[in-house]
Design a protein around this motif. Sequence first.
Motif, PDB file in Angstrom:
ATOM      1  N   GLU A  80     -18.613 -71.847  59.740  1.00 55.38           N
ATOM      2  CA  GLU A  80     -20.006 -72.273  59.778  1.00 55.38           C
ATOM      3  C   GLU A  80     -20.517 -72.440  61.202  1.00 55.38           C
ATOM      4  O   GLU A  80     -21.583 -71.939  61.559  1.00 55.38           O
ATOM      5  N   GLN A 100     -12.900 -65.067  46.325  1.00 56.59           N
ATOM      6  CA  GLN A 100     -14.125 -65.692  45.849  1.00 56.59           C
ATOM      7  C   GLN A 100     -13.825 -66.742  44.784  1.00 56.59           C
ATOM      8  O   GLN A 100     -14.411 -67.828  44.785  1.00 56.59           O
ATOM      9  N   THR A 142     -12.386 -69.867  46.543  1.00 51.99           N
ATOM     10  CA  THR A 142     -13.408 -70.659  47.240  1.00 51.99           C
ATOM     11  C   THR A 142     -14.266 -71.439  46.248  1.00 51.99           C
ATOM     12  O   THR A 142     -14.613 -72.602  46.490  1.00 51.99           O
ATOM     13  N   HIS A 173     -14.290 -75.433  46.401  1.00 58.25           N
ATOM     14  CA  HIS A 173     -15.538 -76.136  46.689  1.00 58.25           C
ATOM     15  C   HIS A 173     -15.982 -77.007  45.525  1.00 58.25           C
ATOM     16  O   HIS A 173     -16.665 -78.020  45.738  1.00 58.25           O
ATOM     17  N   ASN A 191     -16.762 -64.462  55.639  1.00 56.74           N
ATOM     18  CA  ASN A 191     -18.001 -65.229  55.768  1.00 56.74           C
ATOM     19  C   ASN A 191     -18.886 -65.045  54.540  1.00 56.74           C
ATOM     20  O   ASN A 191     -19.504 -65.997  54.051  1.00 56.74           O
ATOM     21  N   GLU A 192     -18.944 -63.828  54.030  1.00 60.63           N
ATOM     22  CA  GLU A 192     -19.725 -63.561  52.826  1.00 60.63           C
ATOM     23  C   GLU A 192     -19.157 -64.289  51.614  1.00 60.63           C
ATOM     24  O   GLU A 192     -19.906 -64.688  50.716  1.00 60.63           O
ATOM     25  N   HIS A 234     -17.803 -67.145  51.690  1.00 59.93           N
ATOM     26  CA  HIS A 234     -17.993 -68.594  51.910  1.00 59.93           C
ATOM     27  C   HIS A 234     -16.688 -69.332  52.163  1.00 59.93           C
ATOM     28  O   HIS A 234     -16.508 -70.479  51.728  1.00 59.93           O
ATOM     29  N   ASP A 258     -14.260 -71.532  54.425  1.00 56.16           N
ATOM     30  CA  ASP A 258     -14.619 -72.607  55.354  1.00 56.16           C
ATOM     31  C   ASP A 258     -14.008 -72.426  56.735  1.00 56.16           C
ATOM     32  O   ASP A 258     -14.585 -72.864  57.731  1.00 56.16           O
TER      33      ASP A 258
END
Length: 672
Positions: free
Chosen positions: A442, A606, A609, A613, A634-635, A637, A639
């Motif tokens: 981020e 994916q 994540t 999360h 990054n796409e 998500h 961390d």
Amino acid sequence: MSHTNTQAGLSLKAQLYALVVGIAIVSFIGSSWININTTRNYLNEQMEIHAQDTATSLGLSITPYLDGNSSNAVIIETMIAAIFDSGYYETIILHDVDEDVVHQRANPVSVDGVPDWFIDTFSLNSPLAVTELNNGWNMAGTLSVKSHPGYSYFKLWKHGINNFLSSFIICLLSLFIAHLILRAVLRPLAQVEQQAVSVGRKQFSLIDKLPMTRELRTVITAMNTMVTNIQISFMQMSQHADKLNKDLYVDPLTQLGNRRAFESQFKADLVEMEPKDLATFGMIQLPSLKTINIEQGYKSGDAYICLVAQAINEKLGILSSFKLFRGAGGTFLFTTQDAANNIMPLCESLHYRFSALNSTAYPQGFGEIIATSYTKKDDLSSLLSKLDTLLTQESSTGKDGVIYSDIEVKSTHGLRQWSSMIDDIATSDNVKFMFQPVKSCENNEVLYFELFPQFVFNQESIANNQLYAMAERLNKSTTLDKKTLKELAKLSSFASGVTVAINLTHQSLHDVDFRQWLSQFHHDNQETLPNIVFEVSESAILASVESSIDFIHFIKHLGCQICIEHFGSNFTSFKYLKGLDIDYLKIDGAFIRDLDKHPENRYFIQAVTQIGHSVGIKVLSPHVKYAESLAILNELHCDGVQGDYIQQTMHLFEREKENNNFFSPSALSLND
């Protein structure tokens, strides 16, 4: 090892109890004060009335005797003495018309049984009552009477004590009733708080009993609904990720990793190896599988495959770094971080097991084992070609199931030598550190620095994979972990607030004695130690989830964080995450390497994540080597990221030369 204490601050229960007790105390003191003051005013009025009545009646009684006759003077004195001797008066004074004292009686003011502080605080004002004495139409004198306050003080003191005791009993009774009411009201709030804490710890508990209070019932119902939805979402995502993982990487018959999983894992292991590391790659063939499938059917062939898998795990599964996969058909592939000469006895034991299971039911033999050592420089295709060639050569000799290693053993270490070496490391100062940062996707800041110890013996660095593998076999891996932490405490170049990660072995994770040692170690060195993240492998967690939960609670009590590394490498259900109060998940490098060339891995990452999360866990991705992989992560998500593209592993002293404050969250930037 500081961390944010989510339970800091004054609880609502303490505040409400403080408010109720404060109100009770103020009310108790105020009512007592007002009651005593009211009684004091009443006593002052009573003394005034009493003195005035006495002055009037005594004045009327002595007026006929105010003719100056000496015999009458004796009568007056007798009448005044009779009244004064009752003890209720402080002074009685008779004045003539010229204001001269004709007769006077006085009683000193002394109060027995009443404390001086009470007299000073609640002083009584005894007024002086005066009446005129007339002889016919002529004024004969005045009579002054003042009541004695002693009796009034005594009555006021007794009244104060009785009022205090009664008010105190009423206050206690009121506080007890208030306590019962507050406890009934606050119990549901405490359950809501515990429920929120449990959700933060990845535990989904519901409150079954709803309170009578309408507002609290609404809050608890909403919390239960939220927790249920989180649990359902977590379970659905876990099931989806499990199915995706099994479809892509798990052999449906043996539940072992398939060929795709093996290739990804092998490449990831190569990245983590050091140039001096020596590992073992082996192949096990089932020469009779094709015949059994044709003559006895595929069900018998499946039973044959499962029997071989069971035999392999029984003999080689004792190795902590052992990984078994099923390739195509009757081929099993395995890797271990031990060198070939260290696992040869185990392979021979497996060969003897195959020989014992051999019978006429397996016309071409039960199983054949081929093993070879490899280093970081070797690639998978050349190793597979080598094993195929070796297997063909061994089959041509007519020997069934011969174990083969093409590495010439020039120098070997037996268990005693390894044990002695580990003991020497534990007492020496020959430990160096390398490090690599884990950075936030981020804002590009460092989440923490992962430290890698390098142990030196006889002035040579020891390959970590062999050292830790042998330490696990000798039950001495805890010794290495203690040594690493002791050396960490000696470092002094940490910036304020920096966080470092240390890997813990399987043995240390589940060793109760190690926890006691770690508690004392933390207590003795907490002022010099940085914030610590303990990284433990997924396989170590799965060995005993209950023991892992206890260790995590212990770590959190010390103010440390926990990270599960190599997540996904065991192809197990993700449901075990429920109840583990962890901070980070580090995806196994097999899913990250060459991510742009393996789109199927994106769905797995994916899913991880989303699961992480949903329960407040940060997901980290190691082994990032290319910009394309970083962009994809990054796409998806993630961390945090780690790898050579972010920053290559460096020796600790090298960075120290560049910057004395090298371990600072802002000291490194991307690709520096």
